[in-house]
Write a protein that holds these residues in place. Structure first.
Motif, PDB file in Angstrom:
ATOM      1  N   THR A 273      33.153  17.333  37.035  1.00  0.00           N
ATOM      2  CA  THR A 273      33.343  17.060  35.612  1.00  0.00           C
ATOM      3  C   THR A 273      34.795  17.321  35.209  1.00  0.00           C
ATOM      4  O   THR A 273      35.566  17.925  35.962  1.00  0.00           O
TER       5      THR A 273
ATOM      6  N   ARG B 243      41.593   9.236  35.825  1.00  0.00           N
ATOM      7  CA  ARG B 243      41.117  10.007  36.982  1.00  0.00           C
ATOM      8  C   ARG B 243      42.261  10.799  37.625  1.00  0.00           C
ATOM      9  O   ARG B 243      42.076  11.923  38.094  1.00  0.00           O
TER      10      ARG B 243
ATOM     11  N   ARG C 135      31.789  13.210  32.908  1.00  0.00           N
ATOM     12  CA  ARG C 135      31.770  12.893  34.340  1.00  0.00           C
ATOM     13  C   ARG C 135      31.901  11.381  34.511  1.00  0.00           C
ATOM     14  O   ARG C 135      31.217  10.604  33.842  1.00  0.00           O
ATOM     15  N   PHE C 136      32.797  10.965  35.420  1.00  0.00           N
ATOM     16  CA  PHE C 136      32.930   9.559  35.752  1.00  0.00           C
ATOM     17  C   PHE C 136      31.663   9.089  36.469  1.00  0.00           C
ATOM     18  O   PHE C 136      31.061   9.832  37.239  1.00  0.00           O
ATOM     19  N   HIS C 137      31.315   7.825  36.246  1.00  0.00           N
ATOM     20  CA  HIS C 137      30.079   7.321  36.833  1.00  0.00           C
ATOM     21  C   HIS C 137      30.143   7.279  38.358  1.00  0.00           C
ATOM     22  O   HIS C 137      29.118   7.443  39.029  1.00  0.00           O
TER      23      HIS C 137
ATOM     24  N   GLU D 103      28.768  10.397  39.799  1.00  0.00           N
ATOM     25  CA  GLU D 103      27.354  10.707  39.609  1.00  0.00           C
ATOM     26  C   GLU D 103      26.636  10.596  40.938  1.00  0.00           C
ATOM     27  O   GLU D 103      26.782   9.607  41.658  1.00  0.00           O
TER      28      GLU D 103
ATOM     29  N   PHE E 209      32.753   6.744  31.777  1.00  0.00           N
ATOM     30  CA  PHE E 209      32.288   8.111  32.011  1.00  0.00           C
ATOM     31  C   PHE E 209      31.214   8.427  30.988  1.00  0.00           C
ATOM     32  O   PHE E 209      31.020   7.681  30.022  1.00  0.00           O
TER      33      PHE E 209
END
Length: 461
Positions: free
Chosen positions: A83, A65, A151-153, A156, A132
């Motif tokens: 994203t 990240r 995309r990292f969860h 979301e 992700f």
């Protein structure tokens, strides 16, 4: 490969944003029970030496990240918020793997290819455990696609995986206990705030974090009855959670939303993504039954009463209960009786009027669900009516059984009320709160990862 320095573990923690003191704290937690963080183990064979590397998933995720650029990317005229490029993550993993494997010789050309292979494997593992997810790019080799977006969860907002806003990094408890607690909490939330949008409440954030525990539950050792109870609870839990996240309001016509709702809303359960439609398939085995000759015993529904236990939150849907294996047969029977006797007065009046009028052909009114899933209840109208009659009060059961025996009747269907009525769907928890949850079980839940102490499960007092 060169021998690692004795303090390599502390150096790895410092490189990834941690401190040597943090590493030592993780190794000597005297005041908390030991936990098992999720790790990825990779064996590398080079120049006649085999070395095993262990990567801490939580630390890797935090480091990636910081290394990649998370922003709104545009692809084919569509903007994908929050994203990052997969290639950026792979490049960071390549450098990290090279330093872990080769130390000061990490940048030598002969070591680059092996490091990249390890990086791709790490990326695939992180993708598999849900750190992700892929947004765009190649379907076969997404991590090798320079234009692929991920995309990292935790980034979301409206994604289909409702329980993956965080990743569960510790051992999960018994699956039936986890899903029962979560369903009871969600039912209580809905009843506590019947007319309020609860999406911004801290209680929902706590619930969503606790729902991540389902990601790692072990359902492989459950019996058939236990699996049935588990997936009944999971289905109804997902329905309520999805309605909350989507901001559903009572009185809304749900008919046009039914198919995308059951297809798009998902939970990660035991490391597999289940949509509502996939849980239905697992409960009714329609694809498997279709392989057998029609009207054979093997093509019958395994448990038709499940129809009266599943709820979409509509006015004509069943009330939601919390099912346990020990009382599953009794509770399914009670749910079926409750659901089917709602239109019993209509049929009693029809039978009396038709008998007094001397009509030859009797008319019987059944819930619309018997039309949609008629093969689940029987292979002829006599079988279907006999099945319906088995849940009626004694006197009416005998009348309907006689009508079915004579085969001189037609079936008509009640109108299905598609308007949402979540308050009615959740009302059962008030009637039987004492037997809703498993008892004498450890109550330990955490939200997200790390090696800290577990916190008690989210609840509503």
């Amino acid at each position: 490969a060169p021998r690692r320095p004795e303090n390599y573990q502390d150096q790895q923690m410092q490189e990834m944003g941690g401190q040597g003191e943090t590493s030592r704290a993780l190794r000597t937690q005297d005041d908390t029970p030991p936990v098992s963080p999720l790790c990825i183990r990779i064996q590398v064979h080079a120049e006649g030496i085999t070395e095993a590397l262990l990567f801490h998933v939580d630390l890797l995720a935090s480091a990636i990240r910081q290394a990649v650029m998370i922003k709104d990317h545009k692809s084919f005229l569509k903007v994908h918020p929050n994203t990052f490029r997969g290639q950026a993550a792979i490049e960071w993993l390549r450098g990290h793997a090279a330093r872990a494997l080769f130390g000061s010789e990490a940048e030598k050309e002969k070591n680059q290819q092996l490091s990249r292979s390890v990086a791709l494997l790490l990326g695939q593992k992180l993708l598999a455990v849900g750190v992700f997810r892929q947004v765009t790019g190649s379907l076969t080799k997404p991590l090798e696609d320079p234009n692929a977006l991920f995309r990292f969860h935790e980034d979301e907002k409206e994604g289909p995986l409702l329980n993956c806003r965080s990743i569960w990094f510790q051992n999960a408890r018994e699956p039936l206990l986890v899903v029962s607690e979560l369903l009871y909490t969600m039912l209580s939330l809905r009843l506590k705030y019947p007319d309020r949008d609860i999406r911004e409440l801290e209680e929902l954030n706590n619930f969503t974090a606790s729902a991540a525990e389902l990601q790692l539950v072990n359902i492989n050792d459950l019996s058939r009855i236990q699996l049935l109870a588990f997936f009944l609870n999971a289905y109804n839990l997902m329905v309520l959670h999805a309605h909350v996240v989507r901001g559903s309001v009572d009185g809304t016509d749900f008919k046009s939303q039914k198919i995308p709702f059951t297809r798009d809303n998902q939970y990660m359960i035991a490391a597999y993504n289940y949509s509502l439609a996939e849980i239905e398939e697992r409960l009714f085995c329609r694809m498997l039954r279709a392989k057998f000759p029609k009207k054979s015993d093997k093509s019958r529904a395994p448990e038709p009463r499940v129809h009266f236990a599943l709820s979409l939150g509509c006015a004509s849907s069943a009330r939601i209960r919390i099912y346990q294996p020990e009382t599953l047969d009794e509770d399914l029977q009670q749910a079926a009786v409750e659901y089917l006797t709602t239109n019993a007065p209509k049929n009693r009046m029809r039978l009396q009027q038709q008998s007094q009028g001397g009509k030859r052909v009797q008319e019987v009114m059944l819930p619309k669900i018997f039309k949609w899933y008629k093969d689940d209840f029987g292979f002829s109208k006599q079988e279907i009516l006999a099945y319906y009659a088995s849940f009626m009060p004694t006197g009416m059961r005998e009348e309907l059984t006689e009508v079915a025996r004579t085969n001189n009747f037609i079936i008509k269907y009640d109108k299905y009320d598609w308007n949402l009525h979540l308050g009615k769907a959740c009302s059962e928890v008030v009637r039987q709160p004492g037997r809703q949850l498993l008892t004498n079980a450890p109550h330990q839940t955490v939200a997200g990862g790390g090696g800290g102490p577990r916190r008690p499960p989210c609840s509503v007092r």
